[in-house]
Structure formats: C-alpha cells, structure tokens
Write a protein that holds these residues in place. Sequence first.
Motif, PDB file in Angstrom:
ATOM      1  N   UNK A 132      37.655  36.416  42.614  1.00 49.02           N
ATOM      2  CA  UNK A 132      37.937  35.589  41.437  1.00 49.02           C
ATOM      3  C   UNK A 132      38.067  36.447  40.175  1.00 49.02           C
ATOM      4  N   UNK A 133      37.202  37.425  40.053  1.00 52.57           N
ATOM      5  CA  UNK A 133      37.268  38.281  38.861  1.00 52.57           C
ATOM      6  C   UNK A 133      38.548  39.108  38.867  1.00 52.57           C
ATOM      7  N   UNK A 134      38.938  39.586  40.047  1.00 52.16           N
ATOM      8  CA  UNK A 134      40.202  40.329  40.147  1.00 52.16           C
ATOM      9  C   UNK A 134      41.372  39.447  39.714  1.00 52.16           C
ATOM     10  N   UNK A 135      41.324  38.191  40.133  1.00 51.17           N
ATOM     11  CA  UNK A 135      42.400  37.262  39.773  1.00 51.17           C
ATOM     12  C   UNK A 135      42.420  37.016  38.258  1.00 51.17           C
ATOM     13  N   UNK A 136      41.245  36.949  37.664  1.00 50.66           N
ATOM     14  CA  UNK A 136      41.200  36.747  36.209  1.00 50.66           C
ATOM     15  C   UNK A 136      41.845  37.922  35.480  1.00 50.66           C
ATOM     16  N   UNK A 137      41.627  39.127  35.993  1.00 48.17           N
ATOM     17  CA  UNK A 137      42.290  40.271  35.355  1.00 48.17           C
ATOM     18  C   UNK A 137      43.805  40.142  35.483  1.00 48.17           C
ATOM     19  N   UNK A 138      44.266  39.645  36.636  1.00 43.82           N
ATOM     20  CA  UNK A 138      45.725  39.449  36.763  1.00 43.82           C
ATOM     21  C   UNK A 138      46.218  38.399  35.783  1.00 43.82           C
TER      22      UNK A 138
ATOM     23  N   UNK B 187      48.532  40.456  33.674  1.00 43.96           N
ATOM     24  CA  UNK B 187      49.787  40.401  34.409  1.00 43.96           C
ATOM     25  C   UNK B 187      49.555  40.573  35.891  1.00 43.96           C
ATOM     26  N   UNK B 188      50.508  40.100  36.663  1.00 46.72           N
ATOM     27  CA  UNK B 188      50.339  40.043  38.115  1.00 46.72           C
ATOM     28  C   UNK B 188      50.233  41.418  38.764  1.00 46.72           C
ATOM     29  N   UNK B 189      50.681  42.440  38.055  1.00 46.17           N
ATOM     30  CA  UNK B 189      50.597  43.771  38.656  1.00 46.17           C
ATOM     31  C   UNK B 189      49.216  44.403  38.483  1.00 46.17           C
ATOM     32  N   UNK B 190      48.357  43.786  37.710  1.00 45.58           N
ATOM     33  CA  UNK B 190      47.052  44.388  37.401  1.00 45.58           C
ATOM     34  C   UNK B 190      46.156  44.442  38.641  1.00 45.58           C
ATOM     35  N   UNK B 191      45.568  45.594  38.893  1.00 42.54           N
ATOM     36  CA  UNK B 191      44.645  45.781  40.016  1.00 42.54           C
ATOM     37  C   UNK B 191      43.316  46.253  39.446  1.00 42.54           C
ATOM     38  N   UNK B 192      42.315  45.379  39.469  1.00 44.51           N
ATOM     39  CA  UNK B 192      41.020  45.688  38.856  1.00 44.51           C
ATOM     40  C   UNK B 192      40.009  46.132  39.910  1.00 44.51           C
ATOM     41  N   UNK B 193      39.229  47.140  39.550  1.00 45.36           N
ATOM     42  CA  UNK B 193      38.140  47.639  40.396  1.00 45.36           C
ATOM     43  C   UNK B 193      36.914  47.797  39.498  1.00 45.36           C
ATOM     44  N   UNK B 194      35.770  47.346  39.980  1.00 44.71           N
ATOM     45  CA  UNK B 194      34.579  47.359  39.136  1.00 44.71           C
ATOM     46  C   UNK B 194      33.723  48.598  39.391  1.00 44.71           C
TER      47      UNK B 194
END
Lengths: 366, 366, 366, 366
Positions: free
Chosen positions: C58-64, C68-75
Amino acid sequence: MSSPTPADRAKPAPPPRAERRGFASDNHAGIHPEVLRAIAAANEAYAGSYGDDSWTAAAEALFRSHLGESARAHFVFNGSAANVLALDCVCRQGARAVICAESSHLHQDEAGAPERIAGLKLLVRPTPDGRLTPGDVARSDDKRGDVHYAQPGAVSITQSTELGTVYSPGEIRAIAAAAHERGMCLHLDGARLANAAASLGVSLREITTDAGVDVVSFGGTKNGLLLGEAVVFLTPELGDGFPVLRKAGMQLASKMRFVSAQFEALLGEGDLWLVGAEHANRMATRLAEAVAPIEGVELAHPVEANGVFARLERAAIERLHAELGEHAFYIWDSDRDEVRWMCSWDTTPEDVDRFAERVAAAVGAR
Amino acid sequence: MSSPTPADRAKPAPPPRAERRGFASDNHAGIHPEVLRAIAAANEAYAGSYGDDSWTAAAEALFRSHLGESARAHFVFNGSAANVLALDCVCRQGARAVICAESSHLHQDEAGAPERIAGLKLLVRPTPDGRLTPGDVARSDDKRGDVHYAQPGAVSITQSTELGTVYSPGEIRAIAAAAHERGMCLHLDGARLANAAASLGVSLREITTDAGVDVVSFGGTKNGLLLGEAVVFLTPELGDGFPVLRKAGMQLASKMRFVSAQFEALLGEGDLWLVGAEHANRMATRLAEAVAPIEGVELAHPVEANGVFARLERAAIERLHAELGEHAFYIWDSDRDEVRWMCSWDTTPEDVDRFAERVAAAVGAR
Amino acid sequence: MSSPTPADRAKPAPPPRAERRGFASDNHAGIHPEVLRAIAAANEAYAGSYGDDSWTAAAEALFRSHLGESARAHFVFNGSAANVLALDCVCRQGARAVICAESSHLHQDEAGAPERIAGLKLLVRPTPDGRLTPGDVARSDDKRGDVHYAQPGAVSITQSTELGTVYSPGEIRAIAAAAHERGMCLHLDGARLANAAASLGVSLREITTDAGVDVVSFGGTKNGLLLGEAVVFLTPELGDGFPVLRKAGMQLASKMRFVSAQFEALLGEGDLWLVGAEHANRMATRLAEAVAPIEGVELAHPVEANGVFARLERAAIERLHAELGEHAFYIWDSDRDEVRWMCSWDTTPEDVDRFAERVAAAVGAR
Amino acid sequence: MSSPTPADRAKPAPPPRAERRGFASDNHAGIHPEVLRAIAAANEAYAGSYGDDSWTAAAEALFRSHLGESARAHFVFNGSAANVLALDCVCRQGARAVICAESSHLHQDEAGAPERIAGLKLLVRPTPDGRLTPGDVARSDDKRGDVHYAQPGAVSITQSTELGTVYSPGEIRAIAAAAHERGMCLHLDGARLANAAASLGVSLREITTDAGVDVVSFGGTKNGLLLGEAVVFLTPELGDGFPVLRKAGMQLASKMRFVSAQFEALLGEGDLWLVGAEHANRMATRLAEAVAPIEGVELAHPVEANGVFARLERAAIERLHAELGEHAFYIWDSDRDEVRWMCSWDTTPEDVDRFAERVAAAVGAR
C-alpha cells in the motif's frame, strides 16, 4: 651505512645471492633473456605513458591474434590484481558472489583481496583435484533470486589448477554452459594457462574463447617475465568498465611500455610462452617419472602441467629441508604430508635428476 | 596476425616508436642505464619470492641509511598504491578522513582510489601553490569529535608539490606539529621527493624523519626506474599492519628482487637519485630562464623543482601542439591557459633550448 | 541494578525526561499521533517479513500515486542509508564520483559513509546558499573521460537545502538537463522535500519526476515518523539492483510493515506530510518575522522552508545557551556566529513567541 | 490513486491483512504490547537525538546490569548490521577473516554484507548441528602468519544456533580460550540469545561475559520489538571505534529514544526477554513432542530453543503448503526435505496443536 637495529638482528639473514635453484615455485626463477632484451629494446626512446605507446598496441594485437579478434587485453602488475579486478568488472551490482574451488588461489592465496577490494563473496566448493564441475555451479540453485543469499555473478576456474591438473576443452565448455544458463560469467585464472595449453596440445584459444570463457587472467610472471599479467576480456562488452577499475584499483603502470614489451616478447614470433611452458611441463614429467618408482613416495595428483604433488614421510621431508634449505620446496598440506615441487621455464634436467636422487636418499634414510 | 577490427580502425594509431622526447611528464622518459643493469644483474640466479631475497634486504637497509634506523620500507608497484595503502594503514578506525591540497595527486589523479579502495574521505583545501599550511590542518577543529563529521586521521602533503614548489623543512615541521597535536599522522607524497631534496640542498632525512613525517611514499618511477615506489614508515609502529595491507591491496610483487634491485641502484653509492633529480631541476631552471623573458609567457609558480608552469595565449598553445604533437606537453588548467612542462633525469640542454625556441616562435607568431 | 562505574560518573547525566522543546532539530520532535496509531494498527496480526506484506504494498502504491506510475519506492531505516545506497545504485562502474554542494548532508554529516560504504568520491562545490547550479555540474567537463580523474556518475541536490532555501522547479529542471546531457543521474536528497513542496505550493511530483529527478531520498523521520526513509526511483530501470544493495547494505527491515505503515499514514488521505510541513514552515516564518526586526539579529539566508539561520553576537548566543540549555539550538557556523533554529511539525506558536522573546532579551542584554 | 501498471499486475497480490499466524519465522510476529506501550510513553516530549536522551542511558545501564559493569551497548537497526559492524570493529587491520559455521546467518543470510561492507573474509566450517568447536578454530593454524592467507581476527558463534541447538557455557568457554590464545576475538550472534539462556536456565551473563565472549549481537526484533538490536562490547576497549563505525555504517538512529525505550521494556523489571523466550521455547517443545511420534516425521536436530527442524516426505510438505499457504513455514533444505518451524513469543498452544494436527494429516494422507 649504519649498524643493524635490534629488530634487524632478530630477523634471520636472507640467504646469500648464490645459487638457490629449487622447486619451491615457478616465481623463484628469473627473467627469460629474450624478455629482458625486449625491456632493454623498449628503453631506447621517450614514450607515452599509461599505455599510450606502440608496445602496448602491439601486445594487445598479439592477444587478439592468439585469442580472437574480440579479445581485449589490459595489463596489470600481478595475478592477485588480475583475478580481483576481472571479477570486480564482470560481477554486476546484484550478483557479487563468485563460485570457485576451495583450492583456488582466489580463496587460499589472495589474503582476502576479493572481499576487501571488490566486496566479492566467494562460494567455495571442495574438489578432489582442483577442478570444478557443472554440478558445483548448480549447487546454489535453490537460493537463486533469494535477496538474503549472496547471488553468484561469476564462476572462476583455474587452468592449469593449483594441483597441477588440467581441464579438457570439453570440461570448460560444460562449465561455461552451466554458468551462462544461470546468467553468470566464466572467469579463468590462467596464471599457468600456457602450461595447460602445452599439456593439451591445443591453442590458447581452444581452451578460452572457443570454450566459452568470458574473461581470462593471463599469467606472464610465472612464465619468464619480470612481472606482468593481462586481463583479457573475450566477451568484450563485459570489459567496458575495466580501464577505470584498473586505474582506481591502483594497477595502471605509468611506464607501461616496459610491461607490454615483455608480453610482445612472450607472445610474438618465437612463441616463447609455449616453449617455456612445454619445457616446464617436460621437467615435471621427468621428475614425476623419477620419483614415482621410489618406495615411500606417492604422487598425490596426476602430473598434467608443471607441478608435482607428492606424499612422503614427515621425517623424509624434514631431511630434505635440512639438506637443501626450506626454500627448496614447500609443504603443501601438512596434515597429509604432501609437498609441492614446481618446475620452471629454466629448470634443467640436471636440476631434476639431482633432486630426485636427494628425494630417494631422504626417503631411504629411515 | 589478423587485420584490424573496425574498433581498431576507429582508434588513432599510436605514434611511431621514433623519438618522442618532450616535456609532458617525467614518466615519459625511460629507465636509467644503471637501473637496467641492476635488473640484469639480479637475474643471474634463483631467488626467494615476495621479498625473501637479498636485494630487498639491501634496499631496505639503504632506506634506513638515508632516513634513519627507524625507517621501514616496503616496495609497491606504483604511486597510487603507495599513497592509498600508506594512508589506509595509518588512519585508524575512528578517523578515516585525510586533509590534503586540492591540487594533490591524491585528489586529482587517483581516480577515486583512496575512497574506493580504502574508504577514506578527502578533506580538500584550496592552496595558492600546492602547499598546505598549519591553518589548513586546523580548519576542521570545530568538528573535532563530532560523530557525524568524518574525522581526519592524517594530513597528506606533497613534496615537491604538483605545482613544482617545495616546502622548507620548517614548513613541514610546522604542519607535523599541527597534525600531531590533533592526533593525526603526517603522510608525505614523495613521488618527487628527490627533486625537493636536491632543490633545498638537504638530505632526504631532513625533510622527512627529522621534520616529523610519519610515512613517506617514496617515488622511484619518475626518477629513472622501470617501476617501483616505496612506502617508508618513519614512525615504525604505524606500519605494523602494512605487509598484510600490501598483499590484500594487490601490491605484493612475486619476483620482488627486480623492484628492490632498482632501489639499490637508485639509493646506493652513486646517489643516482640525487644526480637525476639535480639534473632535472637544473633543466627546469634552464627552461624557466629561457622562457621567462619571452613576451607572452608568464610563469605561474616559482620554479623550485623539475616542473615549469606557464601561461600563454591559447593560440600559441595550439600552435605548439600542432607543431610538436599533443604529447609534447599537457595543458594543466584550460580555464587559465596554463601549461606544464616537466623535465626528467635525461632531459638534455639541447631539448630545453630547442623547446624554448619553439615557444618563442609560437608566442611571437601572432 | 548496580552502581555507576567511574566512566559513567565522568559522563554528564542526560537531561531529565521533562519538557525539552526547542529549535535544535526537527528530529528532536516525536512521533505524530496518527503515525503511532498506524503502527499500533499494523500490530494486530502476523505478517510476512522483509516487505512481503500488505502495508508495504500500500505504501509503495501511495508513492506511485504521488510521484507517478513509474515510481519505485523502497524503505530504509535512515537518511544516511537512503542517500548512500541510492547513489551506490545509480553510479555505474566507470563513474563513481558525485557532484554535491559543500553544505550537503552527504559531505558534512554522513561521517564519510558515501566513501566508506559505496566507495564514492564526492566532488564538492561551494555555494552561497546550498543550491547547486548547472555551472557546478559543468565544472568537471575538462576532465571528462580522463581515466585518472574520478568521473562523476551523479549529481546530488538537497531540497529544501541544509540552509533552509528551496530550488524552484525550473532550477531543478536545468540541473537535470545539465546532468543528463553528460550521462549523469540526478539524485535528490529529500529529507525535507515535503517542506519544499509546501513552500512552493506544488505537488511532490512537480519538483521530482516532472523536473527530471532520477532518484529521491524521501524523508519521513523529520516529518513525524518514528523512523523511516524511502528511496524512490523515478527512472525505474536505474533501481533494478536496489533490493540486493539494500539487503547487503544492512537496511532491510524484517518487520517492515511497521515502517511501511508509517508511510501509509504520512502519504495517505489526510496528507499528513503536507499538513506537517506547512505547519513547520509557517512556524519558521513566524520566528523569522519575530526576530528580524530585533537589532543585533541578522538573518543569514532567506527563510523558505522550516529553518531559520541567523547571526548574532557570540555573547548573546552564550546567554541563550546558558538560559535554555545547549540543546535548545545548535551553532551552525562558529566562525561566523551563525545559529540554526529548526521548526517541526509540532512546534507551537507559543514555542516560537517565547523563544523570540528570549532572543530579544539575550541580544538586548549587552 | 491510479490503476496498477503492468509490472504490478504481474506481481502476485500480497496476502490480505487477515490472520496469517504460522511457523515461518519469529519475525512474522508483531510487537509485544508492553514494548509498544514503551514507545508511546517515550513519545510524550522532545528529546535529544542520536542517543543523547535518558531512555538510551537507561537501556545502556540495563545491559550493564545484565552483562556486567564492563558491558558497553550500542543500538542498531537490524541483525545484519549488528553482526557486520561488531566484527568490523573487533577485526584489526592485519586479521580481517572470521571463522564461522557454514550454517551461520553471517554466511547464509547477510547477502555478502560482511564482505561488501567490511571487507571481511569468512572462513566457513561445516558443522553437524550449527555449533563450532575449538578444533574449528585451530584449523587455520598452519597458515598462521602467512601473508598470502587471510588471517582470522575473530570467531563468530551463534547462540542459539540457526539449527535450534544451544551451546553450553563450557563449550563457549572452550571456544573463547581457543580464540584468545590465537589472538582472535570471540563474537556471539545472539539474535536468539534469550532463547538459549531460557533453555539453559542461566543468566545472560553466564553465557557471554563469564564465558569469555568479547562482543555480542543482542537480538530484540525476534523477541517482540518493532525493531532494534544491540552490539554489546564485553571487552570494552574493543569497542572504542564503534560509535564512528555505527554512524559511517548508516546505523545511527536520529530518534534513538524509540529504539532504546524498547530495550528498556525488554530488559527491565518484568524480564520480558525471558518471559517471551521461555514461552517460545515451550511452544517449540510442545510442537516437537506432538509431531515426533507421527510416522513420517523425523526431527532433524535436538529441539533446544524455539525452532523445530523436521524431515518429511516432499509430498507432505507440498500438501501442507497448499493448505496453509507458502508462508506457514519455510523449506530449510530442499535436498533433504527438511523444514523449519519457528515459535514466537506469542505462539499459542492452540496454534501448535492445530498445526501438529495438520502435519499428521498431511503425512498420513499418502
């Protein structure tokens, strides 16, 4: 010059500059006269530094002529650097582990340089005779893609091996296939590649480029150079980053022509590399044949290159060391009373025969 | 040998093996004949490897005779390694930053090796002429003990500097004091230490051991060796870990006698190091004196060693390069139209005079 | 429990657990209540570890949704790790240097972690106000392709800067263009990115993805989290190696849901990130407006985010520290008597007004 | 929020936030309620950052009360960091290798972090049950002082081991003696040290400080914390460099009070660490006793802590995974059809009994 300090006195004096011929290592021998002549010849003029010179261009071309037009050779100072920087270059970000034999120089004799300098992790496989198999490559398969497990990016084999054995071209091809189908590169530590080619009676290319090897550490120092090794990329795009890695790895020679000129001598018309390796192999065979019949001497491995590994009683080893000096040869595996006897490009039949006599005497003396 | 690949054709051909004498770098010159003779002389017999030989013992002793009985010399392949491994060794766990001049080789010309190989952080100070001051050492004082700020463990100075200037013994002593009172070591990059000693008319010891330097990178390659540099610990206990660092740093030569024998020739009876350095300095002075009066040439720094830095019109630089080739000299600072002209142990008065004429012609041609 | 050791007695006792509200740092504030509630809510069940859980998804999706849809988040755990591992990932083999401001956290406050952990070299640029320009990117151009010089692989900017200033979207676009045309990536240290967006009145996307930023260190800790930062790749292919780098970089949380849940709270419906940042900025503006008219207080930089930098007499600084404690604020630059006053998501108007009164009193007390 | 990208659709959806209780890992469990309360309690005020707070001081004191007055505790984020940084700190320059079990987390599950981050080389020993012996320490003796071989600076043991077995105090003392007489340190990976102490019925001190351990990685995350591990130096002078290493190792928490407060809850009056560990161990014993009599289930190791290792037919494993989900437990060794079932501080007897029934059914279903 002043008198020695206490520390100096504590240290045993080095042996005299007299004759110390022996079988301890192929790096106890000196420089081949033709190599020394090539260095002197390269000294006649100014030259560009850092490889911007015609000797380097010529030596690079010689590597292409031996290993194929795709070969890209880069010269470094020693074998540790050749191995570590080659692997540093081909192991990409997500796969920084290297599969290698437990007996490999990489694991046993680089003092942790792969780990320290390149952050690589070695995945070590036990082998009976120094040779990896495709099964050794497959052994990490169940951890493939597991982010917790260091992912292998390369397989490293040694040809000829540290135990004096030789991979056939087919064996290398099989390992290359096993590596490539898993996305790994194949590195070959060829500190004694010449001896393997000589032993197999094949070209250098047949056991490298044609067998699927991606990058070779090509040894010069043990085959008659003053110093010098080459990292040769056979899959050239893998080596794009190498010039920077070499410089940042503290391995870029300023007066490089004097390294390159040696390789020109080694790989040029006279095929010095082959002459030296064939000779060293022949001397090892002569030694093996001389000691094999001696009761109390057991050959530990097939003698396929320039090294003889033998087991003999500890007392006999000690007698030999007492008589000839510790530097005459090394104990390879003290648990198994196994010794290593290496032959060089300049070992003479007389060296061999005299040494075999000493062995016989030492073993018989009990 | 096979025909060139497209990649080769794209690459410009290296210059012919003809005469390329010039002022680009002191590493474009070759090997001093006596050094080459020493290599050949060391080739007469087998020898222990990795420094277990009498040439290495003799060379180590020569360093003690020059720098004092506490000096502990270790040989490495090149200057990058000497600098990086020396600093790696003396910077302890909690203080891995190094204060150095912005113009230092360490910062400008090691391709990030200090950071990559040793994890060191450079704290770079601008200087007018390449020389640090005690004030540069003091500049981090307000961050002392702050765990967030990289704590300096060493100061690194270069003698003679990259800009051809020279520290006086007193200046070095002052920096040493500033370093030591803050618990830092003092490293000296002495790729051209010989030129500094020759310039000052002092012994090597007066500007190292006696001035409070803890460890020196002593240059051989730029003063007539084939290759070879020494890391010399003057505070010997700082160097206890060095043999392991050198091996794990891929800088341990197997046939080390051929490096050591060169240093024996350099530092032995004939004082080759001093003869070569004095000559190179003299040639630089001759060149400076020849070009200084030329209108359109401005000396950028005092000429205190073997390098001449000058500013001239961009068009004149281009004319010189067109006439003599890009390899005749380097542009040092393109923003300021500053060039560097280096003299070597074998630069001749004729080289200098001919070059000065060309400069005069190029500047006058506008 | 036993009595204190001598070492303990030497160490000053930490301040009582009482009220210590102040302006030293936005990381002296605690956890936003909604964030703490999110942690508690995530504690209701078992969950997969290492990010294999629904909070992380869910948090990864919030970053997108924000970037933007290309965003790839890592914590990751903290900002040092976010910066170092992001740059480690995007700087390829042959280009391991990073251009950054002299005032950057990367250079001043990571204790050499970029160098030590990732072998990166920082190419540091002085700036008047913490902001780089395209000219700073161009400054290494004459060394491009020079194997001796550490080649830059990335530019790193900080938004808002360590000096409380803010880049406009256009300024970032210009730097991105300068970086990209040289083959470098653009990294943004966004420990206080929220404050910059709030200040500019733009979306997070407008000053990152849309401005050409390739990878962001997105800060959570300073904006109300217990701990947690995100490395967000906006050019997603640059981040392929990141999961392995994060694990091998010791930054993979086993119970990751408790980090992710905080980001879900921060970036979700209530836009906590924006509410907190706007508030902190407002408090900084209030403080600046309150102190600016005071004679003897000079603002050092425009107040564009949540930090106020001011110069006042050393004696006044000392009076304030004596009255409020050393922890009330930090001296930023002792040479220039410059202090830093940071506001947080929970700084109150009363905190500000009371503090401004104290400042006025301290300055007036001379 | 926007619709999923192709990449997202390819990825399987994470399991719902519903109940996922299982035996896959002790890090699938959540936060102990008292620990969560301690975090909330620490949130009531401002506090100094980076450990300059009273919770950190209190937690450090608790470590001294448990492990002795010489204990110096430092908090980090996760177990990888605790292990790598502890070993980085105690392995001095000339001895950067670490002897450890082949089954160790250090070798199998840190993704090469010891090599990559600290340049350490692991000397891996096979063991039958995860426990090293003094003989394993002695195995490198013949390479002692050999500069070519990576010299071991530390031995690392895991207590309880990755295979659920436990070292007795006497066994640890014997290893410590073997390490110390060779100049090596003894590190203990105590991710589950609490379980070992609970199993042996001894204090934490008896199997660490009193047994000759020099430094401990003390686990919190697997015993009910949100996150947090401690590196505790028992030979305090070995840890002098640790604060800098921790910061430069990207492991210094800014809001550290929220890590420290958890350890205060864990180690304080209620002895939560012991209650949780005893419970987890008891559940493992209950599970072992329930499955041991089942025909077709074979215990692989003695159940001495909170893990049960069992071998069962591959088809039964697959039935269990199909029924309960892949996340119910992990296959430990696919070659030997060995599975791992871990119990946690909050595993219930009902969880155990229900799972044992499922196992019996799956095995019996053939």
